[in-house]
Enzyme design. Structure first.
Site, short mmCIF file in Angstrom:
data_model
loop_
_atom_site.label_atom_id
_atom_site.label_comp_id
_atom_site.label_asym_id
_atom_site.label_seq_id
_atom_site.Cartn_x
_atom_site.Cartn_y
_atom_site.Cartn_z
N GLY A 114 37.12 55.49 30.76
CA GLY A 114 36.98 54.17 30.18
C GLY A 114 36.59 53.14 31.20
O GLY A 114 36.20 53.45 32.32
N PHE A 127 38.10 49.62 32.91
CA PHE A 127 39.30 48.78 32.98
C PHE A 127 39.01 47.29 32.80
O PHE A 127 39.92 46.49 32.66
CB PHE A 127 40.10 49.03 34.25
CG PHE A 127 39.38 48.96 35.57
CD1 PHE A 127 38.40 48.00 35.84
CD2 PHE A 127 39.69 49.87 36.59
CE1 PHE A 127 37.76 47.93 37.06
CE2 PHE A 127 39.04 49.81 37.83
CZ PHE A 127 38.09 48.84 38.06
N HIS A 130 41.46 44.87 45.63
CA HIS A 130 40.70 44.38 46.79
C HIS A 130 39.19 44.61 46.67
O HIS A 130 38.41 44.06 47.43
CB HIS A 130 41.25 44.96 48.10
CG HIS A 130 40.81 46.36 48.41
ND1 HIS A 130 40.91 46.89 49.68
CD2 HIS A 130 40.28 47.35 47.65
CE1 HIS A 130 40.47 48.13 49.68
NE2 HIS A 130 40.08 48.43 48.46
#
Length: 346
Positions: free
Chosen positions: A231, A233, A251
């Protein structure tokens, strides 16, 4: 401190070593490319033997081995014969703390050229990678499978070291189901599940990112307790977890993209759930200098993605924008520079 000839070390000597650091890095990179550490794993070899095995020019290979010896990676056991040292051992592919994939990735052309444009990024704040290649780094790795594979191997290698440390240092036993968001091939999640037999897992990554997940989870003996979900995010994160883990994800991105990721997690996490970020935390204040590893990673993010390493206050503000409250920051997890940041939905 003294130099190798016994004289007093001066500031200019130290600075000279910094200015020639790229030469040492390329020496390590070429050693890894030629698989020299693996070929020396069984014992000392002559230059002639190694040249034949690697298809290299013997006199030039000798010069490389001399450089490796000066760096402490190899030692000369007899004239024209070299062996691998303890320092050079992590460059072996089968070393438990292997850095071979990182050595191969870090000094590829893409990294070399991007670091050559550091001044551009410092002046503009824009990723040098985009300037050099005309596209974002993740678009590039998707379009160049060999680079994407090298990136995934290096990330998995780094995560194997992280998994051992995180699984031991953090208590996951209080959770029922852990969702690893952006967990690549499942290396970290597999390590955590192996250390906590009562825990179930859900892995989320892109279709390319989690390609090797089934093999990783099966090899760790945890496939029966974990499902892999392909998928995005930025769009949605699987429900069903009471804890959500993101290691070295935040980060990679600027604040705007991070808030989008965190809001996806916020939409999936239950009211009493726990968010865990595994990231370096830049110290602030006089006398609290970040480590070299932190600042080089920070510059790497600037050059490649536009992301950054963050201070505790920056994490607090970022989490707040996504309706999370930072509740705890662990001590550094050794040998990593990272900490576990714990947050709860509000």
């Amino acid at each position: 401190m003294t130099d190798t000839e016994g004289g007093a070390r001066t500031s200019s000597m130290t600075l000279f070593e910094m200015l020639t650091g790229h030469m040492a890095a390329q020496t390590v990179h070429v050693a890894a490319e030629l698989n020299l550490p693996d070929k020396l794993a069984a014992g000392a070899r002559t230059v002639a033997e190694l040249a034949e095995q690697t298809g290299t020019h013997p006199p030039s290979l000798l010069r490389l081995l001399r450089a490796m010896t000066s760096l402490g990676l190899t030692a000369e056991t007899a004239e024209g014969e070299y062996e691998l040292t303890e320092l050079g051992s992590p460059l072996r592919a089968d070393a438990p703390d292997s850095l071979r994939s990182f050595a191969l990735l870090n000094l590829r052309e893409e990294g070399w050229r991007s670091w050559g444009e550091l001044l551009h990024s410092v002046r503009t704040g824009d990723p040098a990678f985009h300037k050099v290649y005309g596209m974002k780094v993740f678009e590039y790795t998707a379009a160049h499978p060999a680079v994407g594979e090298a990136f995934n191997e290096a990330m998995a290698e780094n995560t194997r070291r992280a998994a051992r440390a995180v699984a031991v240092e953090y208590d996951f036993s209080r959770f029922g189901t852990l969702v690893d968001v952006g967990g690549n091939d499942g290396t970290l999640l597999a390590g955590v599940l192996a250390a906590h037999p009562g825990l179930k897992g859900i892995l989320l990554d892109t279709p390319t990112g989690c390609e090797g997940a089934e093999a990783t989870l099966t090899a760790a003996g945890v496939a029966g307790r974990c499902q892999a979900v392909a998928g995005d995010f930025f769009t949605a994160v699987p429900g069903g977890g009471d804890a959500y883990l993101l290691k070295a994800v935040i980060h990679d991105w600027d604040d705007e993209h991070c808030v989008r990721i965190l809001r996806s997690v916020r939409a999936a996490i239950p009211p009493g759930g726990t968010l865990l970020l595994v990231e370096p935390v830049i110290p602030t204040g006089p006398g609290r200098a970040p480590t070299v590893r932190m600042v080089t990673s920070d510059l790497n993010m600037l050059l490649y993605t536009g992301g950054k390493e963050r201070t505790d206050e920056e994490f607090r503000a970022l989490l707040g924008k996504a309706s999370f409250e930072l509740t705890d920051i662990s001590e550094p997890i050794r040998p990593l520079d990272s900490r576990v940041l714990t947050a709860r939905p509000v």
